[in-house]
Structure formats: C-alpha cells, structure tokens
Design an enzyme around this catalytic site. Structure first.
Site, short mmCIF file in Angstrom:
data_model
loop_
_atom_site.label_atom_id
_atom_site.label_comp_id
_atom_site.label_asym_id
_atom_site.label_seq_id
_atom_site.Cartn_x
_atom_site.Cartn_y
_atom_site.Cartn_z
CB SER A 1 -1.19 0.06 1.11
OG SER A 1 -1.44 1.39 1.26
CG ASP B 1 -3.56 3.82 -1.21
OD1 ASP B 1 -4.53 3.23 -2.04
OD2 ASP B 1 -4.02 2.97 0.04
CG ASP C 1 -3.45 -0.85 -2.02
OD1 ASP C 1 -2.71 0.41 -1.85
OD2 ASP C 1 -4.06 -1.77 -1.80
CG ASP D 1 -6.65 0.06 -1.07
OD1 ASP D 1 -5.68 0.86 -0.73
OD2 ASP D 1 -6.45 -0.71 -0.46
#
Length: 486
Positions: A102, A254, A256, A258
């Site tokens: 992340s 961010d 990743d 999500d």
C-alpha cells in the site's frame, strides 16, 4: 528463519524485503493459504495480483508456486490495484491474494488475502492459522515442498476492462456537467486503473471530464513522493496543480489505489468523514429507490459524529465498527449494510462484495459534483460540521497504563466510556459543548493514536491539549505525528 509473527499484522502481511518477506516465505504462505482457506471451502483455483513494486512479480510468482504445490490452480492478473483484485475475486467467485504494501516505502511489500467473493481474512478469521501453518512449513525440512496432490496450473487472466465497466455500471455519470479533475496516482496503481475507468479504453462511453494526470508512471520506488495521501506533504503537488489548472477538484490514490483522497477547487482537503457522509447519502437514496426499507451504513469509531447524523437524517441506521477493513467488511456482511466508510479514506460498497474501492467512491464524488452547479466546497459544507484534531500519534511505553489514566480522567468528569475499539470518551451531555475523543493502539504500527472532535474549535483544542498531555506523559522518545496508516 523469519518469524512470521513479526510481520503478519491484524489483517494483512507487511514486512521488509527480503529480510522478512522473501520468496521462500511467500511460497510457504501460498501453500498454507491453499491448505487453510482454499481447499476447505471447496475451491479449485484462486486469483493473484500484484502492484508495481520491484519485488512484487517475484514474490507473487513464489506465492503461486506454493499454491499450485497443493493442487490449486492460479489465475495470474499481473499488475493490479487492490480493488481490481477484489473485483476478480467477486466476479469469479475465487479466493485471492494481492501483493502490495500500500502506502509503505519501497523496501516493504505485503500480502492482502481474501476468501471467495472478496470476503475478508484477518487474524480472527483465518490469518493466524495461515501464519502458523506457513511457519511450520518454513521450519520443517520437507513440509514446504512436499506436494499432497497433483500440481495446479498457472494461467494469465486480464480483468481490467471488465472491472472498469462494472464500476461505471454502479454510478450514473450521464448528464454531468464538464469537470476538470487533477489525479495524483503517486506512481502507484492509480496510473493503471484511472485511465481505464475514466477513459474510453475499455469501450466505455466518453465522459465530460478533462483529466490532468500527475505521476501516472508505475514506479514502486516512488520517485516523486510517498504514495500515502494521508500525509499532508504528499498532496502538496496535487493542491498546487488543482489551483494552477483551475480544476474543479483533485483526487489522490495510495500505492495500491484502494483509497481515494479528495481536494476541492481551492486545493483544500475534504475530510474522509465528509466523503463518507456524501457517498452514504447517495447510496441510501439508491437503495431506497431499489425498494430497500431497512438500510444500514457502517462507519468506524474515528469517523466524525456528522457521519452518523447524516445517515439518520436520510432515514437509515448507522452501525459503528472497529477500525480496519476486515472488521468493516464483516460488520457490513452481518448487517447487510449498503455502504461503509473509514476516516482513513477506505470506502466499502455492498454492490462491490462489501469490499473497499477508492475508485467507486471517486465516481460518486464526480457524479455528485457534476450533477449540480455549486463548487465542491459548497457541496460538502453540510458534511463538515465539527472541528477535529486529525489523528495524532505517539509512541508510548505502556499503552495500558495510559488507558487507565484516561479512564480515571473520564470517570471524574462523569463522561461516557466505551471500548469497542481502543477507548472512546464522550462529553457528559449536561449542557456543555459536545466533544469526544478516541485513543487506540495502531493495528499496523507501534503507536497510540488520538482523535478529538468537538462542537467548536476552542473546546476541541482544550480537550486535545489536555488529553495529549496525559498521553505524552507516558511517551517514549517524544515521537508524535499526524499520520495515520490504518
């Protein structure tokens, strides 16, 4: 040999590469995942994706090797955002694994695991068992590479176009006014998914959007800034670009992709609580139009009090939950909630298998803004009701002792106390200004987190300073910041 307990967290795996998370560890976790989750639930295959970090391809391939050693097939998605992985898990009804750390720096990587239909896995719902079996496999001379059945297969699978089309089907963007939006992907997976969802590459209708891209090049070394928009330093470029281009809003994702963060036309950040309230109102009305009569929305304990107020004002029931995606998803599934939101900009949707997707939240913001003529600042003004401290972090020597001190402080003042997640203390309600604070240990870092909200800024600052003084009396090394990673 690595001790998995050091980096298998409350709801994912996240560690240094290769000191903690090495290809050998990934193989063991893959084999354990197959044995603990996949095979007992009767599945013959899983989906695996990875982000743009340099270590991700090797680690995800090692994980797939462990899974196939147990006779389970692997559909390899390649470069994927976390919510794209959740889409594949839901649409294909398969368990999944996403390799990403992340927002963490490049030297980290991690694994987010889910059951079929994107159902969460945390320490209390299978992750501890996966960890323990993986540790045994690593410690056993022959256990890791001793297949118990025929080897599974590996095949490449492309789902980006289907993912984009599915998200667009959930939000009506027809008829919105033209908007200019600056998007900062932070060299993360937003650079992969934003063009597909907001563009026409997947054969989708063209939207009246002018997208100004920032840092869309996929680069897991993060050459421009960390992919953590919760840190104010990491949205400075976005804020400047929004003002420079005269844009209607800015979006930041961010690493990743999500989570989605929003700034208005002046470059002012819009709180995640305000976005939660805005999207909640839209999802409540959408559910009511579809015939739902008992509508629920989940929010975590850190969200502004305004969130629950807005939910009630729209005729739905708020459900308060612990911080963390595995807890939010479980509470949404248990209650049938249409939507869930967190202070950290995770947004969850019933129509997305109760999973989190920042991209779908972004579509809601675009639809709401484009469906009327006021600026975003005016649109969200009704959801930004109370001054808050933001999340203030401290490293403490004895978190339990600090909690005891705060309980005693609250008891003297006859304040309300609950311990759903950490310690939440609320004002007595005897005619004075409303205030509340929450102190909780991080699920991902060795920190104690403080959040304060009140009816007015003077009260908020008074409560903040008094409680922070008590917290810091137990601080070790005086480490404080306003960054939140949960």
């Amino acid at each position: 040999m690595a001790s998995l307990s050091d980096f298998v967290k409350a709801y994912d795996v996240r560690g240094l590469v290769p000191e903690q998370l090495s290809p050998q560890v990934a193989t063991a976790v893959g084999a354990a995942f197959a044995e603990v989750v996949v095979l007992p639930e009767g599945h013959s295959g899983i989906v695996v994706g990875h982000d743009m970090r340099p270590s991700s391809p090797e680690l995800s391939a090692a994980f797939a090797d462990g899974v196939t050693s147990r006779g389970v097939d692997v559909a390899v998605l390649g470069l994927t955002s976390t919510d794209e992985l959740y889409y594949a898990s839901g649409a294909l009804d398969r368990p999944g694994a996403m390799f990403t750390a992340s927002h963490n720096p490049a030297r980290y990587n991690g694994i987010k695991l889910c059951r079929s239909a994107a159902r969460p896995i945390g320490q209390e719902t299978g992750l501890a068992e996966v960890r323990d079996l993986a540790q045994w496999l690593l410690d056993s001379p022959t256990g890791l590479f001793a297949p118990t059945r025929g080897r599974g297969t590996v095949e490449a699978r492309e789902v980006l176009a289907d993912y984009a089309a599915f998200l667009r089907s959930l939000v009506d963007l027809s008829g919105i006014r033209p908007l200019t939006v600056v998007v900062d992907a932070g060299n993360g997976m937003g650079g992969h998914t934003v063009p597909a969802v907001l563009g026409t590459a997947a054969g989708l209708p063209e939207l009246p959007l002018t997208v100004v891209p920032l840092y869309f090049e996929l680069d897991g070394t993060f050459p421009n800034h960390e992919a953590n928009p919760l840190d104010p330093a990491n949205i400075v470029d976005l804020q400047a670009a929004v003002v420079h281009h005269g844009a209607d809003l800015g979006l930041a994702f961010d690493g990743d992709a999500d989570r989605c963060f929003v700034v208005d036309a002046d470059g002012t950040p819009v709180s995640a609580s305000a976005i939660t309230a805005l999207v909640a109102a839209r999802e409540i009305e959408r559910a009511r139009a579809a015939g739902d009569t008992e509508i629920r929305v989940v929010h975590n304990v850190i969200c502004s009090r305004a969130v629950a107020e807005v939910i009630r004002e729209h005729g739905a029931q708020p459900v308060r939950a612990r911080v963390g995606h595995s807890y939010i998803k479980a509470d949404m599934a248990r209650t049938g909630a249409v939507f869930g939101g967190e202070h950290s900009a995770h947004y969850y949707f019933r129509d997305f298998w109760f999973a989190d997707t920042g991209m779908l939240a972004a579509l809601h913001v675009l639809a709401a803004l484009g469906g009327q003529h006021a600026p975003l600042s005016a649109l969200v003004a009704g959801y930004e009701r109370y001054p808050s401290s933001g999340e203030i972090n401290s490293t403490v020597e004895d978190a339990a002792a600090v909690a005891d001190t705060l309980r005693a402080w609250a008891s003297v003042r006859q304040a309300g106390i609950d311990e759903l997640d950490g310690l939440t203390v609320t004002s007595p309600g005897q005619g004075g200004p409303m205030w509340w604070f929450n102190v909780r240990a991080s699920n991902t870092e060795p920190l104690l987190r403080l959040n304060v909200e009140a009816a007015d800024r003077e009260t908020m600052e008074h409560v903040r300073d008094e409680i922070l003084g008590l917290v810091r009396a137990g601080a070790r090394g005086g480490h404080e910041s306003e960054r939140s990673h949960d």
